[in-house]
Design a protein around this motif. Structure first.
Motif, PDB file in Angstrom:
ATOM      1  N   ALA A   1       0.842  -1.197   0.000  1.00 15.99           N
ATOM      2  CA  ALA A   1       0.000   0.000   0.000  1.00 15.99           C
ATOM      3  C   ALA A   1       0.874   1.244   0.000  1.00 15.99           C
ATOM      4  O   ALA A   1       1.896   1.310   0.686  1.00 15.99           O
ATOM      5  N   LEU A   2       0.465   2.242  -0.778  1.00 13.53           N
ATOM      6  CA  LEU A   2       1.208   3.501  -0.823  1.00 13.53           C
ATOM      7  C   LEU A   2       0.879   4.346   0.395  1.00 13.53           C
ATOM      8  O   LEU A   2      -0.233   4.308   0.909  1.00 13.53           O
ATOM      9  N   PRO A   3       1.841   5.148   0.855  1.00  8.79           N
ATOM     10  CA  PRO A   3       1.548   6.071   1.960  1.00  8.79           C
ATOM     11  C   PRO A   3       0.589   7.145   1.478  1.00  8.79           C
ATOM     12  O   PRO A   3       0.452   7.385   0.267  1.00  8.79           O
ATOM     13  N   ALA A   4      -0.077   7.821   2.414  1.00 14.13           N
ATOM     14  CA  ALA A   4      -1.051   8.855   2.062  1.00 14.13           C
ATOM     15  C   ALA A   4      -0.538  10.236   2.447  1.00 14.13           C
ATOM     16  O   ALA A   4      -0.050  10.438   3.567  1.00 14.13           O
ATOM     17  N   ALA A   5      -0.661  11.182   1.527  1.00 12.02           N
ATOM     18  CA  ALA A   5      -0.364  12.583   1.817  1.00 12.02           C
ATOM     19  C   ALA A   5      -1.675  13.271   2.182  1.00 12.02           C
ATOM     20  O   ALA A   5      -2.623  13.274   1.389  1.00 12.02           O
TER      21      ALA A   5
END
Length: 275
Positions: free
Chosen positions: A28-32
């Motif tokens: 999963a990609l990190p969230a900004a």
């Protein structure tokens, strides 16, 4: 037996914390957090030092790393501080997408944030200015209109507006703060000194940087000047005013001490809605 069970339990707990890579499944990609990034982009450039906006470090760092990957930001500025160098880098990125004017001011918007983060991060807590609408006879966006209506509800009555958003060059004394979204001026013709301050405070409660302006401060009459914090359509001048508001200043060129009603904590519209 009890000791054996304790060891087994501890071992199971440790195993549960170990991430297991699954073949064929992407991590999963990190969230900004867009709310945090926007706030930092307004406050950090106005600071006299490199203090970072609380809660924004991780999200700003994701954006800065993506800018660095595109060759727009030197590694030494990838630090979680959305200062003027990062603003300039983000503006260059916006221009590379074909944006001009206010849309390339360096204040991140949803579309540019998502494009910049493709394959690197996702965008959470999205903030939208919405469409242009007419309210009290002037042009605002739907986010600003909803905020103003909430302040009027607290105040107990509607107010009159004398200057709109999206009004480039409309009033020279405004120094471009009304060129974009999130900005308006309130008529105080039928307000006492106390009620002017009361409504300015109500505006601040729902997420505006707001001040009662007086003739002694500039080439204008008495009015209330308001800028919606975290509006992604803010002009550069309005961005600066929001930043100085958070730093306890009056939003004017003299960088004087804030002379408006105290509100603690200072909130964005989204924070106000969450209670």
């Amino acid at each position: 037996m009890l000791r054996k069970l304790a060891v087994l339990t501890a071992g199971a707990a440790a195993a549960a914390t170990v991430a297991v890579a699954v073949p064929g499944v992407a991590a999963a990609l990190p969230a900004a957090n867009m709310e945090a990034v926007l706030l930092a982009a307004q406050i950090d450039p106005q600071r006299a030092d490199s203090t970072q906006t609380p809660g924004a470090h991780d999200s700003v760092l994701l954006v800065e790393k993506a800018l660095q990957a595109k060759g727009l930001l030197d590694a030494k500025y990838v630090d979680g501080y959305f200062g003027t160098t990062t603003i300039d880098a983000y503006s260059k990125y916006q221009k590379s997408l074909g944006y001009t004017g206010i849309d390339a001011s360096g204040l991140p918007g949803k579309t540019s944030l998502e494009k910049l983060g493709s394959g690197k991060y996702t965008v959470s807590n999205v903030v939208s200015a919405g469409s242009h609408v007419t309210y009290h006879g002037v042009t605002l966006n739907t986010r600003t209109k909803a905020m103003l209506q909430a302040a009027e509800k607290l105040f107990g009555k509607d107010v009159g507006l004398t200057q709109s958003s999206y009004n480039p060059g409309g009033v020279g004394a405004s120094a471009g703060t009304h060129d974009g979204g999130g900005a308006f001026d309130v008529s105080v013709a039928n307000m006492s000194s106390a009620t002017r301050t009361e409504f300015a405070k109500d505006l601040r409660k729902v997420g505006f940087a707001a001040w009662v302006r007086t003739p002694s401060q500039g080439d204008w009459g008495y009015h209330i000047h308001a800028i919606a914090v975290n509006d992604p359509d803010l002009s550069s001048g309005a961005q600066h005013q929001v930043g100085t508001y958070y730093l306890g200043q009056n939003g004017l060129a003299n960088h004087g001490k804030d002379d408006g009603p105290a509100v603690n904590p200072k909130l964005t519209w989204e924070q106000y809605q969450r209670g």
